[in-house]
Write a protein that holds these residues in place. Structure first.
Motif, PDB file in Angstrom:
ATOM      1  N   ASP A  87       8.435  13.137   6.435  1.00  0.00           N
ATOM      2  CA  ASP A  87       9.782  12.329   6.390  1.00  0.00           C
ATOM      3  C   ASP A  87       9.970  11.148   7.277  1.00  0.00           C
ATOM      4  N   GLN A  88       9.214  10.915   8.249  1.00  0.00           N
ATOM      5  CA  GLN A  88       9.521   9.726   9.073  1.00  0.00           C
ATOM      6  C   GLN A  88       7.971   8.983   8.937  1.00  0.00           C
ATOM      7  N   LYS A  89       7.979   7.982   8.075  1.00  0.00           N
ATOM      8  CA  LYS A  89       6.808   6.983   7.781  1.00  0.00           C
ATOM      9  C   LYS A  89       6.310   6.738   8.922  1.00  0.00           C
ATOM     10  N   TRP A  90       6.946   6.104   9.934  1.00  0.00           N
ATOM     11  CA  TRP A  90       6.248   5.516  10.958  1.00  0.00           C
ATOM     12  C   TRP A  90       5.443   6.793  11.886  1.00  0.00           C
ATOM     13  N   TYR A  91       5.870   8.084  11.793  1.00  0.00           N
ATOM     14  CA  TYR A  91       5.000   8.843  12.458  1.00  0.00           C
ATOM     15  C   TYR A  91       4.022   9.374  11.578  1.00  0.00           C
ATOM     16  N   THR A  92       4.123   9.433  10.392  1.00  0.00           N
ATOM     17  CA  THR A  92       2.923   9.756   9.550  1.00  0.00           C
ATOM     18  C   THR A  92       1.839   8.796   9.638  1.00  0.00           C
ATOM     19  N   ARG A  93       2.045   7.683   9.717  1.00  0.00           N
ATOM     20  CA  ARG A  93       1.121   6.511   9.832  1.00  0.00           C
ATOM     21  C   ARG A  93       0.579   6.520  11.249  1.00  0.00           C
ATOM     22  N   TYR A  94       1.273   6.722  12.184  1.00  0.00           N
ATOM     23  CA  TYR A  94       0.623   7.101  13.437  1.00  0.00           C
ATOM     24  C   TYR A  94      -0.481   8.146  13.530  1.00  0.00           C
ATOM     25  N   LEU A  95       0.034   9.304  12.733  1.00  0.00           N
ATOM     26  CA  LEU A  95      -0.937  10.492  12.939  1.00  0.00           C
ATOM     27  C   LEU A  95      -2.381  10.116  11.934  1.00  0.00           C
ATOM     28  N   VAL A  96      -2.025   9.653  10.805  1.00  0.00           N
ATOM     29  CA  VAL A  96      -3.259   9.213  10.131  1.00  0.00           C
ATOM     30  C   VAL A  96      -4.089   8.092  10.767  1.00  0.00           C
ATOM     31  N   SER A  97      -3.607   7.196  11.439  1.00  0.00           N
ATOM     32  CA  SER A  97      -4.558   6.335  12.446  1.00  0.00           C
ATOM     33  C   SER A  97      -5.244   7.002  13.587  1.00  0.00           C
TER      34      SER A  97
END
Length: 333
Positions: A243-253
């Motif tokens: 739901d929060q793209k900034w957090y998704t991208r952090y986790l993927v990284s």
């Protein structure tokens, strides 16, 4: 592995219940600036490690991205892997199979697109569609296959096939990282409306998205069953809030940088003989660097001397010869 990743990792040691997992950062909104900064650091480290992975060419990384519509698969690829050298990464986006692909086993079209060692590869949607959309709509019942294969256990058998195939790949130098971007139904609705309202995003929306949304509960069940049936220690799933793209991208990284650290690639070391050859080549190049400028300088000096020297007047030989001929002719007369 960081504690934060343990919240989202499923390796078969516990069952996933999608009704109990969150779709947002879980109260970490106050850490947004810090985590975005960490994401940038991760991206740089991913790029550095990917260069070593490519040079070493011993292992490959296969990234599987699965999600419902509007969960952010494309933007995740764009933002998280933009810093990686394009020479060392491949992206395959899979749609429905064509007639040729349908005439083969369901893994055929995926196996032929596997990367060579040293390459990172993304499957944007993947072989898991066989146990997701095919499961939800029961497409398998219409397959042109022997009746003995089209039983009530068809999907369960596909789980086994997938696990066996992934285990085979892992044993042949592939690291498989599987992401499910877990989007909430309310957030999907908001993103759909945004795609309809904003002209520059109209192209992203399809009326079929609404048709598929009607199967929301069935898709949730299909994802949950597939993840629980195919999560293993060597090929785990990461169920990430979307739901929060900034957090998704952090986790993927975080997942990718940890995977590459575990591989621990390094630049190949040259044998002593090759090192000696390098030394010889270096000496030749340095010597070449000394002689070429010297020749240019000598040529320049010669040109300058020639330009500075006084010009000598040439005798008018032709006029003198003509005058002598006339004198001789007169004498004869």
């Amino acid at each position: 592995m960081s504690d934060i990743l343990k919240e989202y990792r499923y390796d078969g040691s516990e069952k996933l219940n999608l009704k109990k997992v969150c779709h947002d950062s879980g109260g970490r909104k106050d850490q947004k600036a810090k985590l975005i900064k960490q994401t940038e650091k991760n991206l740089q480290e991913i790029a550095d490690l990917q260069e070593k992975l490519y040079a070493e060419s011993k292992e490959s990384v296969l990234i599987v991205l699965q999600a419902l519509d509007a969960a952010g698969k494309d933007s995740t690829i764009k933002h998280v892997l933009a810093s990686v050298n394009p020479q060392g990464i491949i992206v395959h986006s899979f749609k429905g199979p064509n007639s040729t692909e349908e005439s083969h086993d369901f893994l055929w079209r995926y196996h032929k697109r596997l990367p060579s060692r040293g390459i990172m590869c993304i499957f944007n949607r993947s072989y898991y569609e066989e146990v997701l959309v095919v499961n939800v709509h029961e497409f398998w019942k219409g397959y042109k296959m022997p009746k003995r294969t089209l039983t009530k256990d068809y999907i369960k058998n596909k789980y086994k096939d997938i696990c066996s195939w992934e285990n085979y790949l892992y044993g042949n130098g592939y690291r498989i990282v599987k992401f499910f971007l877990n989007l909430s139904k309310d957030e999907q609705k908001r993103r759909f409306l945004e795609r309809i309202d904003r002209k520059e995003k109209n192209w992203k929306f399809s009326p079929n998205d609404i048709k598929e949304r009607a199967y929301w509960d069935k898709y949730q069940e299909a994802f949950e069953d597939a993840i629980n049936a195919t999560s293993t220690k060597d090929c785990p799933w990461y169920v990430l809030p979307a739901d929060q793209k900034w957090y998704t991208r952090y986790l993927v990284s975080e997942v990718l940088v940890q995977t590459l650290r575990d591989i621990n690639p390094s630049f190949p070391k040259l044998p002593d003989d090759d090192k000696n050859r390098l030394a010889d080549c270096k000496a030749l190049l340095e010597a070449e660097g000394e002689t070429v400028p010297a020749k240019k300088e000598a040529k320049k000096e010669k040109a300058e001397k020639k330009a500075a020297a006084p010009k000598e007047k040439k005798p008018k030989k032709e006029k003198k010869d003509k005058k002598e001929k006339l004198t001789a002719s007169a004498a004869i007369k």
